[in-house]
Design a protein around this motif. Structure first.
Motif, PDB file in Angstrom:
ATOM      1  N   ARG A   1       0.772  -1.134   0.033  1.00  0.00           N
ATOM      2  CA  ARG A   1      -0.145   0.146   0.024  1.00  0.00           C
ATOM      3  C   ARG A   1       0.718   1.331  -0.081  1.00  0.00           C
ATOM      4  O   ARG A   1       0.784   2.070   1.011  1.00  0.00           O
ATOM      5  CB  ARG A   1      -0.930   0.012   1.044  1.00  0.00           C
ATOM      6  CG  ARG A   1      -2.489  -0.813   0.767  1.00  0.00           C
ATOM      7  CD  ARG A   1      -3.131  -0.737   1.957  1.00  0.00           C
ATOM      8  NE  ARG A   1      -2.707  -1.604   3.111  1.00  0.00           N
ATOM      9  CZ  ARG A   1      -2.816  -1.404   4.467  1.00  0.00           C
ATOM     10  NH1 ARG A   1      -3.328   0.100   4.734  1.00  0.00           N
ATOM     11  NH2 ARG A   1      -2.185  -1.969   5.464  1.00  0.00           N
ATOM     12  N   ILE A   2       1.642   1.227  -0.877  1.00  0.00           N
ATOM     13  CA  ILE A   2       2.647   2.615  -1.275  1.00  0.00           C
ATOM     14  C   ILE A   2       1.502   3.790  -1.480  1.00  0.00           C
ATOM     15  O   ILE A   2       0.692   3.694  -2.250  1.00  0.00           O
ATOM     16  CB  ILE A   2       3.594   2.321  -2.269  1.00  0.00           C
ATOM     17  CG1 ILE A   2       4.305   1.091  -1.943  1.00  0.00           C
ATOM     18  CG2 ILE A   2       4.475   3.579  -2.557  1.00  0.00           C
ATOM     19  CD1 ILE A   2       5.279   0.672  -3.105  1.00  0.00           C
ATOM     20  N   LYS A   3       2.075   4.801  -0.723  1.00  0.00           N
ATOM     21  CA  LYS A   3       1.248   6.078  -1.212  1.00  0.00           C
ATOM     22  C   LYS A   3       2.270   6.930  -1.479  1.00  0.00           C
ATOM     23  O   LYS A   3       3.412   7.359  -1.324  1.00  0.00           O
ATOM     24  CB  LYS A   3       0.727   6.740   0.053  1.00  0.00           C
ATOM     25  CG  LYS A   3      -0.259   5.916   0.957  1.00  0.00           C
ATOM     26  CD  LYS A   3      -0.518   6.131   2.275  1.00  0.00           C
ATOM     27  CE  LYS A   3      -0.842   5.231   3.097  1.00  0.00           C
ATOM     28  NZ  LYS A   3      -0.408   4.167   3.481  1.00  0.00           N
ATOM     29  N   ALA A   4       1.894   7.276  -2.964  1.00  0.00           N
ATOM     30  CA  ALA A   4       2.995   8.169  -3.572  1.00  0.00           C
ATOM     31  C   ALA A   4       2.670   9.872  -3.708  1.00  0.00           C
ATOM     32  O   ALA A   4       1.383   9.830  -3.327  1.00  0.00           O
ATOM     33  CB  ALA A   4       3.143   7.894  -5.392  1.00  0.00           C
ATOM     34  N   CYS A   5       3.416  10.627  -3.654  1.00  0.00           N
ATOM     35  CA  CYS A   5       3.137  12.152  -3.604  1.00  0.00           C
ATOM     36  C   CYS A   5       2.488  12.249  -4.818  1.00  0.00           C
ATOM     37  O   CYS A   5       3.046  11.760  -6.070  1.00  0.00           O
ATOM     38  CB  CYS A   5       4.318  12.976  -3.537  1.00  0.00           C
ATOM     39  SG  CYS A   5       5.084  12.911  -2.174  1.00  0.00           S
ATOM     40  N   THR A   6       1.566  13.044  -5.200  1.00  0.00           N
ATOM     41  CA  THR A   6       1.086  13.524  -6.456  1.00  0.00           C
ATOM     42  C   THR A   6       2.112  14.360  -7.177  1.00  0.00           C
ATOM     43  O   THR A   6       2.951  14.861  -6.533  1.00  0.00           O
ATOM     44  CB  THR A   6      -0.360  14.354  -6.458  1.00  0.00           C
ATOM     45  OG1 THR A   6       0.059  15.601  -5.600  1.00  0.00           O
ATOM     46  CG2 THR A   6      -1.332  13.419  -5.632  1.00  0.00           C
ATOM     47  N   SER A   7       2.005  14.600  -8.462  1.00  0.00           N
ATOM     48  CA  SER A   7       2.974  15.419  -9.078  1.00  0.00           C
ATOM     49  C   SER A   7       2.840  16.939  -8.791  1.00  0.00           C
ATOM     50  O   SER A   7       3.958  17.788  -8.787  1.00  0.00           O
ATOM     51  CB  SER A   7       2.808  15.329 -10.766  1.00  0.00           C
ATOM     52  OG  SER A   7       1.572  14.877 -11.244  1.00  0.00           O
TER      53      SER A   7
ATOM     54  N   GLU B   1       1.933  17.951  -5.831  1.00  0.00           N
ATOM     55  CA  GLU B   1       2.842  17.805  -4.438  1.00  0.00           C
ATOM     56  C   GLU B   1       4.295  18.003  -4.507  1.00  0.00           C
ATOM     57  O   GLU B   1       4.935  18.880  -3.905  1.00  0.00           O
ATOM     58  CB  GLU B   1       2.388  16.677  -3.717  1.00  0.00           C
ATOM     59  CG  GLU B   1       0.939  16.933  -3.005  1.00  0.00           C
ATOM     60  CD  GLU B   1       0.529  15.572  -2.443  1.00  0.00           C
ATOM     61  OE1 GLU B   1      -0.476  15.585  -1.666  1.00  0.00           O
ATOM     62  OE2 GLU B   1       1.023  14.483  -2.733  1.00  0.00           O
TER      63      GLU B   1
END
Ligand SMILES: [Zn+2]
Lengths: 183, 90
Positions: free
Chosen positions: B62-68, B70
């Motif tokens: 469940r990786i949470k990536a930063c949005t572009s 952000e």
């Protein structure tokens, strides 16, 4: 000559996701996690002369972030105290107790899951650091954000067949990197 | 890739179908072709197994990536600070 060097211009692309994942598990709020990540990069920049090159860039940045998270907890500590008092003033005593138990149980279970998953999560992000940054970005958009092929192709100006070649390389590299411990 | 004829794939096409399958983007024809190919090819059978395990692992993490956006914000802040430092040291 130091083994590791700092390259702040690449920090966001290389480490933002890693630091963000570390932070969000601990503060449970996107906006705060993002703030902590920015603060970490700025603090790193301001103390880059103290970097001895003994640790990797990422290890060094994580150590800064750890301190930022602790500072954040100190700052909110007084507010948290107030919230706990409020629970004790519940109208129906039994109902209040039940609620509290329920919350504690949920928290324990999810905290345990989180700890188990965090190691894996950070391992995946570390592995992705090793591959071409553009390929890593494409892989993340497709796999983690679940974007459809067309959107990824538009964003990176590539053809679908390019996309699948990149995805294949990324998956193979990731599998090799994770193989020993996880696959 | 070329459309598989009579469900016969070479290994690199099989790997490509296998990847698509992990993203639910393989057609029924492609899925069938992999099954047939994998019956005779251990290399691709192993790849398919590893590939679907990898998908499970990524889901589990469940990786949470930063949005572009952000990331862009953070980059902007960092850039300002870098230029500030550059101008103060020169
Ligand atoms: Zn094969």
């Amino acid at each position: 000559m130091p083994k590791h060097k700092l390259d702040p211009n690449k920090w966001v692309d290389k480490y933002a996701d890693y630091l963000f994942n570390y932070a969000i598990v601990r503060v449970n709020d996107r906006e705060i996690a993002n703030d902590l990540v920015s603060e970490t990069f700025l603090a790193g920049l301001n103390s880059k002369d103290n970097f001895l090159g003994k640790a990797s860039e990422r290890t060094w940045l994580i150590s800064i972030l750890k301190r930022k998270v602790i500072d954040y907890y100190r700052r909110i500590n007084s507010q948290k105290g107030k919230a706990e008092v409020r629970i004790n003033y519940s109208d129906d005593e039994n109902n209040g107790e039940w609620l509290e138990e329920q919350v504690a149980d949920d928290f324990d279970r999810s905290a345990e899951d989180e700890m188990e998953n965090e190691e894996l999560r950070l391992a995946i992000l570390e592995c992705l650091d090793e591959i071409n940054p553009k390929h890593a970005a494409i892989f993340k958009m497709k796999t983690i954000d679940g974007a459809d092929t067309e959107a990824v192709c538009n964003e990176f100006k590539i053809t679908p067949s390019n996309l699948w070649v990149i995805i294949h390389r990324a998956r193979t590299a990731l599998a090799t990197c994770l193989e020993k411990k996880w696959l | 890739m070329q459309k598989p004829k009579f469900f016969i794939l070479n290994c690199s096409d099989a790997a490509n179908c296998c990847d698509k399958k992990e993203y639910n983007e393989a057609s029924i024809r492609e899925k069938t072709s992999i099954i047939i190919h994998n019956l005779f090819c251990k290399k691709c059978r192993d790849y398919s197994a590893k590939n679907s395990k990898l998908t499970q692992l990524i889901k589990k993490a469940r990786i949470k990536a930063c949005t572009s956006e952000e990331k862009r914000d953070i980059k902007e802040k960092l850039k300002q600070e870098i230029s500030k430092q550059g101008s103060s040291s020169s």
